[in-house]
Design a protein around this motif. Structure first.
Motif, PDB file in Angstrom:
ATOM      1  N   CYS A  34     -46.075 -30.691  -4.773  1.00 32.37           N
ATOM      2  CA  CYS A  34     -45.714 -31.666  -3.649  1.00 32.37           C
ATOM      3  C   CYS A  34     -45.308 -32.649  -5.047  1.00 32.37           C
ATOM      4  O   CYS A  34     -44.761 -34.178  -4.033  1.00 32.37           O
ATOM      5  N   VAL A  35     -45.963 -33.217  -5.703  1.00 30.83           N
ATOM      6  CA  VAL A  35     -45.125 -34.282  -6.591  1.00 30.83           C
ATOM      7  C   VAL A  35     -44.050 -34.221  -7.199  1.00 30.83           C
ATOM      8  O   VAL A  35     -43.382 -35.657  -6.547  1.00 30.83           O
ATOM      9  N   GLY A  36     -42.485 -33.205  -6.528  1.00 32.66           N
ATOM     10  CA  GLY A  36     -41.599 -33.402  -7.434  1.00 32.66           C
ATOM     11  C   GLY A  36     -41.033 -34.021  -5.651  1.00 32.66           C
ATOM     12  O   GLY A  36     -39.826 -34.794  -5.614  1.00 32.66           O
ATOM     13  N   ILE A  37     -41.795 -33.307  -4.176  1.00 33.74           N
ATOM     14  CA  ILE A  37     -41.257 -34.189  -3.196  1.00 33.74           C
ATOM     15  C   ILE A  37     -41.590 -35.673  -3.416  1.00 33.74           C
ATOM     16  O   ILE A  37     -40.590 -36.881  -1.939  1.00 33.74           O
ATOM     17  N   MET A  38     -42.949 -36.164  -3.792  1.00 33.83           N
ATOM     18  CA  MET A  38     -43.759 -37.367  -3.603  1.00 33.83           C
ATOM     19  C   MET A  38     -41.951 -38.326  -4.636  1.00 33.83           C
ATOM     20  O   MET A  38     -41.818 -39.443  -3.695  1.00 33.83           O
ATOM     21  N   ILE A  39     -42.012 -37.875  -5.416  1.00 25.74           N
ATOM     22  CA  ILE A  39     -40.799 -38.303  -6.457  1.00 25.74           C
ATOM     23  C   ILE A  39     -39.863 -38.558  -5.947  1.00 25.74           C
ATOM     24  O   ILE A  39     -38.951 -39.667  -6.019  1.00 25.74           O
ATOM     25  N   ASP A  40     -39.710 -37.498  -5.183  1.00 27.54           N
ATOM     26  CA  ASP A  40     -37.780 -37.944  -4.513  1.00 27.54           C
ATOM     27  C   ASP A  40     -37.571 -38.752  -3.098  1.00 27.54           C
ATOM     28  O   ASP A  40     -37.274 -39.343  -3.240  1.00 27.54           O
ATOM     29  N   GLY A  41     -39.103 -38.603  -2.709  1.00 28.85           N
ATOM     30  CA  GLY A  41     -39.275 -39.870  -1.926  1.00 28.85           C
ATOM     31  C   GLY A  41     -39.697 -41.259  -2.071  1.00 28.85           C
ATOM     32  O   GLY A  41     -39.232 -42.591  -1.492  1.00 28.85           O
ATOM     33  N   LEU A  42     -39.905 -41.589  -3.806  1.00 28.23           N
ATOM     34  CA  LEU A  42     -40.176 -42.636  -3.884  1.00 28.23           C
ATOM     35  C   LEU A  42     -38.311 -43.212  -4.766  1.00 28.23           C
ATOM     36  O   LEU A  42     -38.652 -44.308  -4.753  1.00 28.23           O
ATOM     37  N   SER A  43     -37.448 -42.368  -4.331  1.00 29.89           N
ATOM     38  CA  SER A  43     -36.761 -42.883  -6.377  1.00 29.89           C
ATOM     39  C   SER A  43     -35.440 -44.218  -4.571  1.00 29.89           C
ATOM     40  O   SER A  43     -35.806 -43.432  -3.354  1.00 29.89           O
ATOM     41  N   ALA A  44     -35.132 -45.015  -5.225  1.00 37.22           N
ATOM     42  CA  ALA A  44     -34.820 -45.288  -4.824  1.00 37.22           C
ATOM     43  C   ALA A  44     -33.025 -45.257  -3.578  1.00 37.22           C
ATOM     44  O   ALA A  44     -31.932 -45.119  -4.239  1.00 37.22           O
ATOM     45  N   ARG A  45     -32.783 -45.423  -2.812  1.00 34.66           N
ATOM     46  CA  ARG A  45     -31.632 -44.602  -1.572  1.00 34.66           C
ATOM     47  C   ARG A  45     -31.941 -44.706   0.032  1.00 34.66           C
ATOM     48  O   ARG A  45     -33.636 -45.365   0.310  1.00 34.66           O
ATOM     49  N   PRO A  46     -31.063 -45.427   0.828  1.00 34.66           N
ATOM     50  CA  PRO A  46     -31.714 -45.862   2.173  1.00 34.66           C
ATOM     51  C   PRO A  46     -32.512 -44.814   2.742  1.00 34.66           C
ATOM     52  O   PRO A  46     -32.564 -43.270   2.617  1.00 34.66           O
ATOM     53  N   GLY A  47     -33.605 -45.176   3.206  1.00 36.36           N
ATOM     54  CA  GLY A  47     -34.413 -44.319   4.442  1.00 36.36           C
ATOM     55  C   GLY A  47     -35.266 -45.176   4.906  1.00 36.36           C
ATOM     56  O   GLY A  47     -34.995 -46.380   5.640  1.00 36.36           O
TER      57      GLY A  47
END
Length: 216
Positions: free
Chosen positions: A183-196
């Motif tokens: 879940c932390v891995g998914i969270m980090i992926d969602g925090l990264s700067a990219r269109p969303g």
């Protein structure tokens, strides 16, 4: 030459304390902080009298466990800050390594008495604020690097992390730990700067957090 009796006594006292804290952490993580003190003493390999000499009541033991966890997180955070040249990598490492924080959060959620202890203790508050200060630095730096999305703040991350960990339930500690790391891995992926998806409102900062709550 023989060892100094006073030095030996201090070493024994420290070892007993460390054994009690380690046992309490393991048992609290599974059963919560209301387990019988005798069970903790047995798991630590010490007598009940020794446990009570180190920690006169359950509140003192809960506080010591929480303090030890927060201190470890703060030491890790400062070491990461010194070692990493990238704030984004530092933020990633802090989130991935902060499994110690899980117990502190679980303590507060499981027991009303533990929640009261953590809310009212000035030393716990100081450690919490110091951790948030390091997190603020990582967040500001990661944004400047263009690695962290601009519409989140340190408060967002603290709330996400706390919410994630308190929801982790599994049949075994191994599965729970694996789930938390995923879940932390998914969270980090969602925090990264990219269109969303654009987030509503504004970034939540560390100053927005209520110190009486257990976000971190």
């Amino acid at each position: 030459m023989t060892a100094d009796p006073e030095t030996t006594l201090r070493a024994d006292a420290r070892r007993n304390r460390d054994q009690i804290l380690a046992a309490a952490k393991s048992i609290f993580a599974v059963s919560g902080p209301e387990v019988p003190m005798e069970e903790i003493a047995r798991a630590a390999g010490v007598g009940v009298g020794t446990l009570y000499r180190r920690f006169p009541d359950r509140d003192a033991l809960v506080r010591a466990v929480a303090m030890d966890n927060f201190e470890r997180v703060l030491i890790d955070a400062r070491a990461i800050a010194a070692e990493e040249t990238s704030s984004w990598r530092a933020l990633e490492r802090l989130l991935r390594q902060s499994v110690e924080l899980q117990l502190s959060i679980q303590l507060a959620m499981v027991s009303h008495r533990a929640l009261v202890i953590l809310k009212s203790d000035p030393e716990v508050r100081r450690l919490r604020d110091d951790i948030l200060a390091v997190l603020d630095e990582f967040v500001d730096g990661a944004k400047a690097e263009g690695r962290l999305r601009l519409d989140v703040g340190a408060g967002d991350i603290a709330i996400l992390f706390a919410t994630l960990l308190r929801q982790v339930r599994a049949k075994s500690t191994d599965v729970a730990e694996m789930a938390a790391r995923r879940c932390v891995g998914i969270m980090i992926d969602g925090l990264s700067a990219r269109p969303g998806t654009e987030l509503p409102g504004r970034p939540i900062t560390s100053h927005d957090l209520d110190p009486a709550e257990d976000h971190i």
